[in-house]
Scaffold this motif. Structure first.
Motif, PDB file in Angstrom:
ATOM      1  N   ARG A  58       0.829  -1.218   0.000  1.00  0.00           N
ATOM      2  CA  ARG A  58       0.000   0.000   0.000  1.00  0.00           C
ATOM      3  C   ARG A  58       0.857   1.259   0.000  1.00  0.00           C
ATOM      4  O   ARG A  58       0.575   2.231   0.685  1.00  0.00           O
ATOM      5  CB  ARG A  58      -0.949  -0.019   1.199  1.00  0.00           C
ATOM      6  CG  ARG A  58      -1.858  -1.232   1.251  1.00  0.00           C
ATOM      7  CD  ARG A  58      -2.752  -1.246   2.480  1.00  0.00           C
ATOM      8  NE  ARG A  58      -3.726  -0.168   2.449  1.00  0.00           N
ATOM      9  CZ  ARG A  58      -4.633   0.027   3.397  1.00  0.00           C
ATOM     10  NH1 ARG A  58      -4.658  -0.761   4.444  1.00  0.00           N
ATOM     11  NH2 ARG A  58      -5.496   1.029   3.293  1.00  0.00           N
ATOM     12  N   VAL A  59       1.928   1.225  -0.794  1.00  0.00           N
ATOM     13  CA  VAL A  59       2.816   2.378  -0.932  1.00  0.00           C
ATOM     14  C   VAL A  59       3.132   2.542  -2.412  1.00  0.00           C
ATOM     15  O   VAL A  59       3.514   1.572  -3.077  1.00  0.00           O
ATOM     16  CB  VAL A  59       4.128   2.191  -0.141  1.00  0.00           C
ATOM     17  CG1 VAL A  59       5.062   3.380  -0.373  1.00  0.00           C
ATOM     18  CG2 VAL A  59       3.849   2.032   1.338  1.00  0.00           C
ATOM     19  N   LEU A  60       2.967   3.745  -2.939  1.00  0.00           N
ATOM     20  CA  LEU A  60       3.298   4.047  -4.325  1.00  0.00           C
ATOM     21  C   LEU A  60       4.551   4.908  -4.379  1.00  0.00           C
ATOM     22  O   LEU A  60       4.890   5.592  -3.417  1.00  0.00           O
ATOM     23  CB  LEU A  60       2.138   4.781  -5.008  1.00  0.00           C
ATOM     24  CG  LEU A  60       0.849   3.975  -5.218  1.00  0.00           C
ATOM     25  CD1 LEU A  60      -0.232   4.870  -5.832  1.00  0.00           C
ATOM     26  CD2 LEU A  60       1.110   2.758  -6.099  1.00  0.00           C
ATOM     27  N   PRO A  61       5.259   4.876  -5.511  1.00  0.00           N
ATOM     28  CA  PRO A  61       6.444   5.736  -5.633  1.00  0.00           C
ATOM     29  C   PRO A  61       6.070   7.207  -5.553  1.00  0.00           C
ATOM     30  O   PRO A  61       4.926   7.602  -5.830  1.00  0.00           O
ATOM     31  CB  PRO A  61       6.999   5.373  -7.022  1.00  0.00           C
ATOM     32  CG  PRO A  61       6.362   4.068  -7.379  1.00  0.00           C
ATOM     33  CD  PRO A  61       5.035   4.054  -6.707  1.00  0.00           C
ATOM     34  N   ARG A  62       7.052   8.029  -5.194  1.00  0.00           N
ATOM     35  CA  ARG A  62       6.862   9.469  -5.152  1.00  0.00           C
ATOM     36  C   ARG A  62       8.044  10.143  -5.841  1.00  0.00           C
ATOM     37  O   ARG A  62       9.177   9.689  -5.749  1.00  0.00           O
ATOM     38  CB  ARG A  62       6.764   9.976  -3.712  1.00  0.00           C
ATOM     39  CG  ARG A  62       5.510   9.535  -2.966  1.00  0.00           C
ATOM     40  CD  ARG A  62       5.437  10.165  -1.586  1.00  0.00           C
ATOM     41  NE  ARG A  62       4.222   9.797  -0.871  1.00  0.00           N
ATOM     42  CZ  ARG A  62       3.914  10.247   0.338  1.00  0.00           C
ATOM     43  NH1 ARG A  62       4.735  11.094   0.963  1.00  0.00           N
ATOM     44  NH2 ARG A  62       2.791   9.851   0.923  1.00  0.00           N
ATOM     45  N   GLY A  63       7.751  11.249  -6.506  1.00  0.00           N
ATOM     46  CA  GLY A  63       8.804  12.059  -7.102  1.00  0.00           C
ATOM     47  C   GLY A  63       9.640  11.278  -8.098  1.00  0.00           C
ATOM     48  O   GLY A  63       9.126  10.590  -8.990  1.00  0.00           O
ATOM     49  N   VAL A  64      10.966  11.365  -7.938  1.00  0.00           N
ATOM     50  CA  VAL A  64      11.886  10.727  -8.882  1.00  0.00           C
ATOM     51  C   VAL A  64      11.771   9.214  -8.860  1.00  0.00           C
ATOM     52  O   VAL A  64      12.239   8.540  -9.791  1.00  0.00           O
ATOM     53  CB  VAL A  64      13.342  11.136  -8.584  1.00  0.00           C
ATOM     54  CG1 VAL A  64      13.536  12.626  -8.768  1.00  0.00           C
ATOM     55  CG2 VAL A  64      13.752  10.720  -7.180  1.00  0.00           C
ATOM     56  N   TRP A  65      11.156   8.658  -7.821  1.00  0.00           N
ATOM     57  CA  TRP A  65      11.075   7.205  -7.734  1.00  0.00           C
ATOM     58  C   TRP A  65      10.090   6.602  -8.728  1.00  0.00           C
ATOM     59  O   TRP A  65      10.119   5.390  -8.977  1.00  0.00           O
ATOM     60  CB  TRP A  65      10.759   6.776  -6.311  1.00  0.00           C
ATOM     61  CG  TRP A  65      12.038   6.547  -5.551  1.00  0.00           C
ATOM     62  CD1 TRP A  65      12.664   7.394  -4.700  1.00  0.00           C
ATOM     63  CD2 TRP A  65      12.864   5.382  -5.643  1.00  0.00           C
ATOM     64  NE1 TRP A  65      13.839   6.844  -4.235  1.00  0.00           N
ATOM     65  CE2 TRP A  65      13.977   5.604  -4.797  1.00  0.00           C
ATOM     66  CE3 TRP A  65      12.777   4.184  -6.338  1.00  0.00           C
ATOM     67  CZ2 TRP A  65      14.996   4.672  -4.648  1.00  0.00           C
ATOM     68  CZ3 TRP A  65      13.786   3.249  -6.190  1.00  0.00           C
ATOM     69  CH2 TRP A  65      14.876   3.494  -5.359  1.00  0.00           C
ATOM     70  N   PRO A 173      13.598   4.508  -0.949  1.00  0.00           N
ATOM     71  CA  PRO A 173      13.204   5.760  -0.294  1.00  0.00           C
ATOM     72  C   PRO A 173      13.019   5.535   1.211  1.00  0.00           C
ATOM     73  O   PRO A 173      12.751   4.422   1.660  1.00  0.00           O
ATOM     74  CB  PRO A 173      11.870   6.118  -0.973  1.00  0.00           C
ATOM     75  CG  PRO A 173      11.815   5.303  -2.213  1.00  0.00           C
ATOM     76  CD  PRO A 173      12.603   4.067  -1.941  1.00  0.00           C
ATOM     77  N   ASP A 174      13.167   6.593   1.972  1.00  0.00           N
ATOM     78  CA  ASP A 174      12.963   6.513   3.414  1.00  0.00           C
ATOM     79  C   ASP A 174      11.558   6.005   3.717  1.00  0.00           C
ATOM     80  O   ASP A 174      10.572   6.480   3.160  1.00  0.00           O
ATOM     81  CB  ASP A 174      13.153   7.890   4.068  1.00  0.00           C
ATOM     82  CG  ASP A 174      14.607   8.341   4.037  1.00  0.00           C
ATOM     83  OD1 ASP A 174      15.475   7.458   3.956  1.00  0.00           O
ATOM     84  OD2 ASP A 174      14.854   9.566   4.097  1.00  0.00           O
ATOM     85  N   GLY A 175      11.484   5.023   4.619  1.00  0.00           N
ATOM     86  CA  GLY A 175      10.196   4.484   5.022  1.00  0.00           C
ATOM     87  C   GLY A 175       9.606   3.452   4.094  1.00  0.00           C
ATOM     88  O   GLY A 175       8.495   2.984   4.317  1.00  0.00           O
ATOM     89  N   VAL A 176      10.322   3.073   3.033  1.00  0.00           N
ATOM     90  CA  VAL A 176       9.832   2.088   2.068  1.00  0.00           C
ATOM     91  C   VAL A 176      10.634   0.802   2.235  1.00  0.00           C
ATOM     92  O   VAL A 176      11.860   0.822   2.224  1.00  0.00           O
ATOM     93  CB  VAL A 176       9.959   2.610   0.627  1.00  0.00           C
ATOM     94  CG1 VAL A 176       9.586   1.518  -0.378  1.00  0.00           C
ATOM     95  CG2 VAL A 176       9.056   3.824   0.425  1.00  0.00           C
TER      96      VAL A 176
END
Length: 364
Positions: A58-65, A173-176
């Motif tokens: 339940r986590v999607l990439p953000r920004g450059v990710w 990424p942090d927290g992933v």
């Protein structure tokens, strides 16, 4: 607080389950799945597995990710699967596995360029022995070599090797955690394969009960769980350690063919298995894994001083010169890992062995 090397043997064993699982792919494909549908099979391995992991994480990439996940998904899945199947169809007698066994050598070279790891004669020799051992196990004399097949086999090895090294370089990424990272890559890779499968192979084939069971096994155990273990291992071990586990895949396929499919093993094949397995073990020795940057809890530069860990600030009851007596993890400059220094019995000068970081190693 755990050191990065505390569970290293267990991490190696768990990561090794990934190539062992991949070694069952050939038997499952030939015994249960529709023939001549490599792209459809690749899509059915990657896309459902990726969607399941995305639903769990339940986590999607953000920004450059978004871009990084697409690149890693293309290298590790989207390009790797089709190229691997293409080489297997066009090359005779296990030649695709032999060409693909140069992957550890590619990772050794890329790690020197992108990760700053020292290129040693030992690692190169280990890679050569692994490739030679695999060739003795799977190579059979028959037919002429196809240039397109050889190119596809080498490209598939290079694609997976580059994906392994970049996964190590970029971290997470942090927290992933590795579960989400794996889901991103499998979904991206599956979405890349889907239109290619439809264009080249046409509509999906009709599936019977064994085929449904085979695809469920490939998607869940062989892909979702196996790639999660693989990317988890990349985060905790060196890239070269992980890639030297790769020869376990053709070795597993050979043992499974002998045990379940009635295939014979010659003395030459047994000697090759011993060489390849020995190179796999040798590839795990001497490696000093780096701390996973994504799993390190760093105090924010904007965090108030009073909210930072206690070891990060001087105590009213302890002078600055006594900071070396704090039992804290330190960065080992020779390996990039964290080690703990015990408090000295006496202090005559400020310690210079390391800088107080106050970091806590937190594993995902």
């Amino acid at each position: 607080m755990r050191k990065p090397t505390a569970n290293r043997p267990a991490t190696i064993l768990l990561t090794a389950l990934a190539p062992v699982s991949w070694g069952t792919t050939y038997a499952v494909t030939t015994e249960f799945l529709p023939p001549d549908r490599p792209l459809f099979t690749g899509m059915m391995r990657a896309l459902p597995a990726g969607l399941v992991l995305l639903a769990l994480a339940r986590v999607l990439p953000r920004g450059v990710w978004w871009g990084k996940a697409a690149v890693l998904g293309a290298l590790n899945i989207g390009a790797f699967f089709p190229l691997l199947f293409l080489s297997a169809y066009r090359l005779p007698g296990g030649m695709a596995a032999v060409v693909g066994s140069v992957g550890p050598l590619i990772v050794v070279g890329l790690s020197a360029v992108l990760l700053g790891q020292r290129l040693t004669a030992r690692s190169v020799l280990t890679g050569l022995v692994a490739a030679f051992g695999v060739s003795l196990v799977v190579l059979k004399a028959a037919g002429a070599l196809d240039a397109i097949g050889v190119a596809a086999a080498f490209a598939s090895a290079a694609s997976m090797s580059a994906g392994t090294v970049l996964t190590k370089r970029w971290g997470r990424p942090d927290g992933v955690g590795p579960l989400a990272l794996t889901g991103w890559q499998l979904t991206a890779g599956g979405l890349l394969i889907a239109p290619l499968a439809l264009l080249v192979e046409g509509a999906p084939p009709a599936l019977d009960g064994p085929a449904v069971g085979g695809y469920l096994y490939l998607a869940l155990a062989n892909t979702a769980v196996a790639y999660w273990l693989w990317f988890r291992g990349i985060g905790r071990l060196t890239a070269t350690q992980v890639t030297f586990l790769g020869p376990l895949s053709p070795l597993t396929a050979a043992v499974l063919g002998w045990a379940a499919l009635g295939q014979s093993l010659t003395p030459v094949q047994l000697a090759g298995m011993a060489l390849a397995f020995g190179a796999t073990v040798a590839g795990q020795l001497g490696g000093r894994p780096h701390a996973d940057r994504s799993s390190v809890d760093r105090p924010s530069p904007h965090q108030p001083h009073a909210d930072r860990p206690h070891a990060d600030r001087p105590s009213a009851h302890r002078p600055h010169a006594d900071r070396s007596s704090i039992d804290r993890p330190c960065a080992d400059p020779s390996s990039g890992s964290l080690v703990r220094h015990s408090p000295p019995t006496t202090v005559s000068a400020p310690a210079t062995t390391c800088a107080a970081t106050g970091r806590a190693d937190r594993r995902g």
